[in-house]
Write a protein that holds these residues in place. Sequence first.
Motif, PDB file in Angstrom:
ATOM      1  N   ARG A   1      58.618  56.133  52.686  1.00 50.18           N
ATOM      2  CA  ARG A   1      58.600  54.882  53.448  1.00 50.18           C
ATOM      3  C   ARG A   1      57.855  53.842  52.615  1.00 50.18           C
ATOM      4  NH1 ARG A   1      56.800  55.574  59.469  1.00 50.18           N
ATOM      5  NH2 ARG A   1      54.839  55.866  58.413  1.00 50.18           N
TER       6      ARG A   1
ATOM      7  N   SER B   1      62.609  53.632  52.474  1.00 52.80           N
ATOM      8  CA  SER B   1      62.905  53.158  53.832  1.00 52.80           C
ATOM      9  C   SER B   1      61.851  52.201  54.370  1.00 52.80           C
ATOM     10  CB  SER B   1      63.059  54.360  54.768  1.00 52.80           C
ATOM     11  OG  SER B   1      61.912  55.190  54.661  1.00 52.80           O
TER      12      SER B   1
ATOM     13  N   ASP C   1      53.202  56.268  51.122  1.00 50.26           N
ATOM     14  CA  ASP C   1      53.894  57.538  50.867  1.00 50.26           C
ATOM     15  C   ASP C   1      53.859  57.894  49.392  1.00 50.26           C
ATOM     16  OD1 ASP C   1      54.461  57.695  53.488  1.00 50.26           O
ATOM     17  OD2 ASP C   1      56.624  57.538  53.300  1.00 50.26           O
TER      18      ASP C   1
ATOM     19  N   ARG D   1      63.306  59.230  51.991  1.00 46.77           N
ATOM     20  CA  ARG D   1      62.219  60.003  52.617  1.00 46.77           C
ATOM     21  C   ARG D   1      60.888  59.321  52.393  1.00 46.77           C
ATOM     22  NH1 ARG D   1      63.491  65.650  49.850  1.00 46.77           N
ATOM     23  NH2 ARG D   1      64.059  64.164  48.226  1.00 46.77           N
TER      24      ARG D   1
END
Length: 194
Positions: free
Chosen positions: A34, A55, A103, A32
């Motif tokens: 990034r 990610s 993030d 979740r």
Amino acid sequence: MKLRESGMPEESYWETLFDVELILDRLETDGRLRDVVELGCGYGTFTLPVAQRISGTLRTFDIAADMVERTVRQAAAEKVENIVCEQRDVFSQGFGIAPDSQDACLLFNILHCEEPLRLLNEAARVVHPTGFVHVIHWRYDLATPRGPSMDIRPRPEQIVEWAKQAGLLVASPVLDLPPWHYGIRFHRPAMSAR
Ligand SMILES: C[S@@+](CC[C@H](N)C(=O)[O-])C[C@H]1O[C@@H](n2cnc3c(N)ncnc32)[C@H](O)[C@@H]1O
């Protein structure tokens, strides 16, 4: 300027001091997230495992050339391609990261430095309005085998107070990260409005 008491012991010893996967699970480090920035890669103890979970891209830096070289070499050996690692003195140069762009920002074993509020302010600046700041540090209530001197070692409530001053809100209880650490997740106030 190298942060006080931020020297590292032998790598093989350092890496026995953490249960990295447990720590990252409890900090909810997963796909979740990034883009993430880490201050002080050290041996890359957390750098590679974090990069393999998120990610996006993990940006990380260290003032010590040998730590940067070691982390870059290890990432290449393990074919982890989403790491950007550079030598940087965060006190004289800042993070070099655009505001509101990450993030999460990871401050692991670092807030015993001379100016913790400055680091937390920078962390709060670079995470986006729904972003997180993750902190871990050595426990202060038992005889840990390493860690900074007790007179500069921050307690969780001290870190919470500094984080509030940096405009961050608590996003987790104080997390037990056995054997020797605790952790806290913080978020920017925009999260509360979601
Ligand atoms: C105690 S180690 C923690 C490393 C890693 N975060 C971990 O938990 O395994 C602190 C790291 O911060 C680096 N460091 C110290 N002063 C710094 C500075 N001014 N700018 C960037 N890195 C610094 C040190 O070289 C060292 O690798």
